[in-house]
Design an enzyme around this catalytic site. Sequence first.
Site, PDB file in Angstrom:
ATOM      1  N   GLU A  21      -0.578  -9.228  -1.215  1.00 51.23           N
ATOM      2  CA  GLU A  21      -1.995  -9.525  -0.949  1.00 51.23           C
ATOM      3  C   GLU A  21      -2.831  -9.384  -2.210  1.00 51.23           C
ATOM      4  O   GLU A  21      -3.800 -10.106  -2.403  1.00 51.23           O
ATOM      5  CB  GLU A  21      -2.512  -8.592   0.157  1.00 51.23           C
ATOM      6  CG  GLU A  21      -1.913  -8.916   1.527  1.00 51.23           C
ATOM      7  CD  GLU A  21      -2.275  -7.886   2.576  1.00 51.23           C
ATOM      8  OE1 GLU A  21      -1.893  -6.714   2.413  1.00 51.23           O
ATOM      9  OE2 GLU A  21      -2.952  -8.236   3.558  1.00 51.23           O
ATOM     10  N   GLY A  24       0.593  -5.102   0.744  1.00 50.50           N
ATOM     11  CA  GLY A  24      -0.604  -5.110  -0.098  1.00 50.50           C
ATOM     12  C   GLY A  24      -0.321  -5.607  -1.495  1.00 50.50           C
ATOM     13  O   GLY A  24      -1.206  -6.123  -2.171  1.00 50.50           O
ATOM     14  N   GLU A  68       4.325  -5.747   7.001  1.00 48.74           N
ATOM     15  CA  GLU A  68       3.562  -4.744   7.739  1.00 48.74           C
ATOM     16  C   GLU A  68       3.947  -4.679   9.204  1.00 48.74           C
ATOM     17  O   GLU A  68       3.876  -3.633   9.829  1.00 48.74           O
ATOM     18  CB  GLU A  68       2.065  -5.030   7.613  1.00 48.74           C
ATOM     19  CG  GLU A  68       1.483  -4.754   6.248  1.00 48.74           C
ATOM     20  CD  GLU A  68       1.631  -5.922   5.294  1.00 48.74           C
ATOM     21  OE1 GLU A  68       2.483  -6.788   5.506  1.00 48.74           O
ATOM     22  OE2 GLU A  68       0.881  -5.934   4.296  1.00 48.74           O
ATOM     23  N   ALA A 122       0.876  -1.175   0.000  1.00 54.08           N
ATOM     24  CA  ALA A 122       0.000   0.000   0.000  1.00 54.08           C
ATOM     25  C   ALA A 122       0.910   1.220   0.000  1.00 54.08           C
ATOM     26  O   ALA A 122       2.070   1.138   0.379  1.00 54.08           O
ATOM     27  CB  ALA A 122      -0.890  -0.014   1.236  1.00 54.08           C
TER      28      ALA A 122
HETATM   29  N1  T1G Z   1       4.692   3.460   0.022  1.00 58.28           N
HETATM   30  C1  T1G Z   1       5.192   4.653  -0.358  1.00 58.28           C
HETATM   31  N2  T1G Z   1       6.494   4.886  -0.639  1.00 58.28           N
HETATM   32  C2  T1G Z   1       7.340   3.842  -0.513  1.00 58.28           C
HETATM   33  C3  T1G Z   1       6.897   2.551  -0.123  1.00 58.28           C
HETATM   34  C4  T1G Z   1       5.506   2.384   0.146  1.00 58.28           C
HETATM   35  N3  T1G Z   1       4.996   1.213   0.493  1.00 58.28           N
HETATM   36  N4  T1G Z   1       7.990   1.744  -0.083  1.00 58.28           N
HETATM   37  C5  T1G Z   1       9.042   2.489  -0.443  1.00 58.28           C
HETATM   38  N5  T1G Z   1       8.673   3.748  -0.696  1.00 58.28           N
HETATM   39  C6  T1G Z   1       9.526   4.843  -1.149  1.00 58.28           C
HETATM   40  C7  T1G Z   1      10.597   5.162  -0.124  1.00 58.28           C
HETATM   41  O1  T1G Z   1      10.074   6.076   0.834  1.00 58.28           O
HETATM   42  C8  T1G Z   1      11.650   5.815  -1.010  1.00 58.28           C
HETATM   43  O2  T1G Z   1      11.176   7.121  -1.298  1.00 58.28           O
HETATM   44  C9  T1G Z   1      11.558   5.016  -2.307  1.00 58.28           C
HETATM   45  O3  T1G Z   1      10.252   4.402  -2.296  1.00 58.28           O
HETATM   46  C10 T1G Z   1      12.610   3.941  -2.407  1.00 58.28           C
HETATM   47  O4  T1G Z   1      12.509   3.161  -1.213  1.00 58.28           O
HETATM   48  C11 T1G Z   1      -2.777  -3.196   3.288  1.00 58.28           C
HETATM   49  C12 T1G Z   1      -1.230  -1.699   4.797  1.00 58.28           C
HETATM   50  C13 T1G Z   1      10.317  -1.719  -1.453  1.00 58.28           C
HETATM   51  C14 T1G Z   1      12.149  -3.018  -0.346  1.00 58.28           C
HETATM   52  O5  T1G Z   1       6.337  -2.085   4.079  1.00 58.28           O
HETATM   53  O6  T1G Z   1      10.612  -2.199   2.197  1.00 58.28           O
HETATM   54  O7  T1G Z   1       0.856  -2.761   2.326  1.00 58.28           O
HETATM   55  O8  T1G Z   1      13.089   8.445  -0.358  1.00 58.28           O
HETATM   56  O9  T1G Z   1      14.805   3.725  -0.382  1.00 58.28           O
HETATM   57  O10 T1G Z   1      16.086   0.284  -0.525  1.00 58.28           O
HETATM   58  O11 T1G Z   1      -1.534  -4.909   4.181  1.00 58.28           O
HETATM   59  O12 T1G Z   1      11.200   0.534   0.138  1.00 58.28           O
HETATM   60  O13 T1G Z   1      13.081   7.806  -2.803  1.00 58.28           O
HETATM   61  O14 T1G Z   1      11.428   9.507  -1.914  1.00 58.28           O
HETATM   62  O15 T1G Z   1      13.443   1.824   0.627  1.00 58.28           O
HETATM   63  O16 T1G Z   1      15.306  -0.226  -2.912  1.00 58.28           O
HETATM   64  C15 T1G Z   1       3.863  -2.643   3.103  1.00 58.28           C
HETATM   65  C16 T1G Z   1       8.191  -0.826   2.362  1.00 58.28           C
HETATM   66  C17 T1G Z   1       3.158  -1.317   3.196  1.00 58.28           C
HETATM   67  C18 T1G Z   1       7.405  -2.059   1.956  1.00 58.28           C
HETATM   68  C19 T1G Z   1      12.654  -0.930  -1.669  1.00 58.28           C
HETATM   69  N6  T1G Z   1       5.053  -2.497   2.300  1.00 58.28           N
HETATM   70  N7  T1G Z   1       9.251  -0.542   1.429  1.00 58.28           N
HETATM   71  O17 T1G Z   1      13.829  -0.708  -0.925  1.00 58.28           O
HETATM   72  O18 T1G Z   1      14.372   1.655  -1.718  1.00 58.28           O
HETATM   73  S1  T1G Z   1       1.770  -1.410   4.275  1.00 58.28           S
HETATM   74  C20 T1G Z   1       6.220  -2.210   2.885  1.00 58.28           C
HETATM   75  C21 T1G Z   1      10.411  -1.254   1.462  1.00 58.28           C
HETATM   76  C22 T1G Z   1       0.687  -2.403   3.460  1.00 58.28           C
HETATM   77  C23 T1G Z   1      -1.396  -3.716   3.446  1.00 58.28           C
HETATM   78  C24 T1G Z   1      -0.503  -2.840   4.252  1.00 58.28           C
HETATM   79  C25 T1G Z   1      11.488  -0.781   0.536  1.00 58.28           C
HETATM   80  C26 T1G Z   1      11.633  -1.625  -0.730  1.00 58.28           C
HETATM   81  P1  T1G Z   1      12.272   8.302  -1.625  1.00 58.28           P
HETATM   82  P2  T1G Z   1      13.847   2.616  -0.559  1.00 58.28           P
HETATM   83  P3  T1G Z   1      15.007   0.226  -1.543  1.00 58.28           P
END
Ligand code: T1G
Length: 691
Positions: A107, A104, A127, A65
């Site tokens: 999912e 998500g 998450e 998400a």
């Molecule tokens: N939403 C928005 N921005 C995101 C994002 C996300 N989910 N994930 C990463 N970014 C942005 C991050 O802030 C950075 O921005 C850029 O992307 C590169 O990220 C309903 C509710 C995917 C493994 O927890 O683990 O789904 O600084 O520097 O090292 O159940 O990002 O460039 O402006 O980390 O290559 C669940 C979180 C969400 C994944 C990539 N998903 N992200 O790593 O790059 S909750 C996560 C990561 C959800 C549902 C629930 C990592 C990455 P900027 P980065 P990276």
Amino acid sequence: MKVNDVVTYAVEGSIAVITVNSPPVNALSNAVRQGVASAVETAIGDPAVGAMVLICEGRTFFAGADITEFGKPPVEPTLRNLQLVVENATKPVIAAIHGTALGGGLELALVAHYRIAVPSAKCGLPEVNLGLLPGAGGTQRLPRIVGVEKALDLMTAGSPVSAKAAKEMGLIDELAIEGQLRADAIALAQRVLDEGRPLLKVRDRTEKLDEARGKPEIFADFRKANARKFRGFNAPEAIIRCVEASLDLPFDEGMTFERQLFNELQADSQSAAQRHVFFAERQAAKVDSLPADTPILPIAKVGVIGAGTMGGGIAMNFANAGIPVTLVETNEDALFRGLRIIRGNYETTAKKGKMKPEDVDTRMGLLTGSIAMEDLADCDLIIEAVFEQIDVKREVFGKLDRIAKPGAILATNTSYLDIDDIAAATSRPDSVVGLHFFSPANVMKLLEVVRTKDTKPEIIATAMKLAKTIGKIGVLVGNGYGFVGNRILAARNTQADQLILEGATPWAVDKVLYDFGFAMGHFQMRDLVGLDVGWNPKTTSSANVREILNEMGRHGQKTKGGFYDYDENRKQTPSPVAMQVIEDFAAKQGMTRRDISDAEIQDRILFAMVNEGARILDEGIASRASDIDIVWITGYGWPKYRGGPMFWADLQGLPTVLDRLKALEAAHGAAFTPSPLIERLVAQRKGFKDA
Ligand code: T1G
């Protein structure tokens, strides 16, 4: 054709291909969800289409998400409603995964009818790292597809699994050939059509749940095995309860239960704290004051001076990243001892299965020992980790200045000393930087990158990039006493030392910090590090409790006694000897001990730390409050679900913090004189996050 700015729709033969391209990580933003829903409905209504592929461009399949949309009013289709569109599609949907299908994103793949991934892909539900649970059916579908035990592990660990492992557990159906995911996904879709395969819905599968029915011990054992790791966190227990519900409730009721617990977690300060940490960690890597085109210098060869605990650990970081290191010591015994310890560390890691046995020799092969600093002449970066004394450091840097090649970066690992003073011993102060590692240097994630008044931009940019290269979280800090982390630790030290003289016991202080969420208390940590760090037997004069304990040979855990007594398994018990030393010293100071409440202990320690953090921010030693949070979470064990000292202060409200500081100042003096920054922010009705 373009469905919207981030989604395109194309038909190849009888297969519709829905492609999403929403950098940086194809997060499931409003536009992405709207585009995908519209494209799926188009494919369902298109008579030429028999099946569809859902695929992403760029670095990854949906990474979850869109966290930036959290807390904003939902925009249709919500992720759950998009999932219904896909899951109830009357034509097969194939999810084509590359990069990291997370949260998500995974999912959404779970409501597709089939899943294919390239071998380099990873799948996960992280998450829990955000203080949440998979809120789009992950807790109900994952147990149905991989089984209860694997689902519990995956969702509470928060780390992804490889595509190969995902296939083995049934999470994905096929592995594509690397580099031809699109073609292989279309081919799979065509086969599903040709073979008339059923529209499999994960929600309808119960065989994996049946394996766990009537075995409540699965959950009891899991809770017991992870009690220490989950202590204080709300999300893991919520995830376990949802998985229990997947067994006990019909699917739709399970989904309702999941949504209820998700909403509770999202509203909780723990999730706000952990989302803050997620972004703060990424912010810390950015140096706003550096032009984006600041050159990054190549680091092909590193020199480390000192093969002791710190020097050896530092050298390992570079060998781990495949960068050759020349490790210099003053004599062969010290050098070989250092190399032996490094090899031993690698062999232990390999025995634990955390690295391949053959990598031990590979990494040792990157380490060259020497007792001549002249052998560092061709290094791009030289880090000294010698005795923490300014004269020794200045002498080393003076010599380095004559040996190191032009353009080399000269770095010091000092914890406290003035790096401007060290740099002044060279003819190139603008090439000097602090690289403050934390012990054990090959394990602790934090790296304080210390800029002096002269450090030039490319050196800073290179050091910050290097932090990422060696798997550290680099935080740029200014050159002041104790930089950021140790300066706040010193503020905690002062209060803790004062409290045990006034009437608290070390174990009472430690329990307050342990209950707050620190992995260990203050005095327990000091016993672990060693009370004799920085203590000089030649000049000691029983000036404080720590000196007296050292004079008694009570140097902490390593001598089986410090503030605590330790048995052969290093289990600590409060030490009557140490307590007597404290009481005698207090009496000698003419102090009358009193009962001190846990609330006072917590206030004095935490507010002193926050106040020091505010001073650090006001002096420009840290450029962001969130950087201070990252330092204390990654370097000192501040509980992640409390977001760091500055986030925690904002949570209390700065007006409250100011009031408490004033009260504490009246009772306990200047350590609590409110930082002018706090007064300014309160007057402006702002928080540290706005500073
Ligand atoms: N939403 C928005 N921005 C995101 C994002 C996300 N989910 N994930 C990463 N970014 C942005 C991050 O802030 C950075 O921005 C850029 O992307 C590169 O990220 C309903 C509710 C995917 C493994 O927890 O683990 O789904 O600084 O520097 O090292 O159940 O990002 O460039 O402006 O980390 O290559 C669940 C979180 C969400 C994944 C990539 N998903 N992200 O790593 O790059 S909750 C996560 C990561 C959800 C549902 C629930 C990592 C990455 P900027 P980065 P990276």
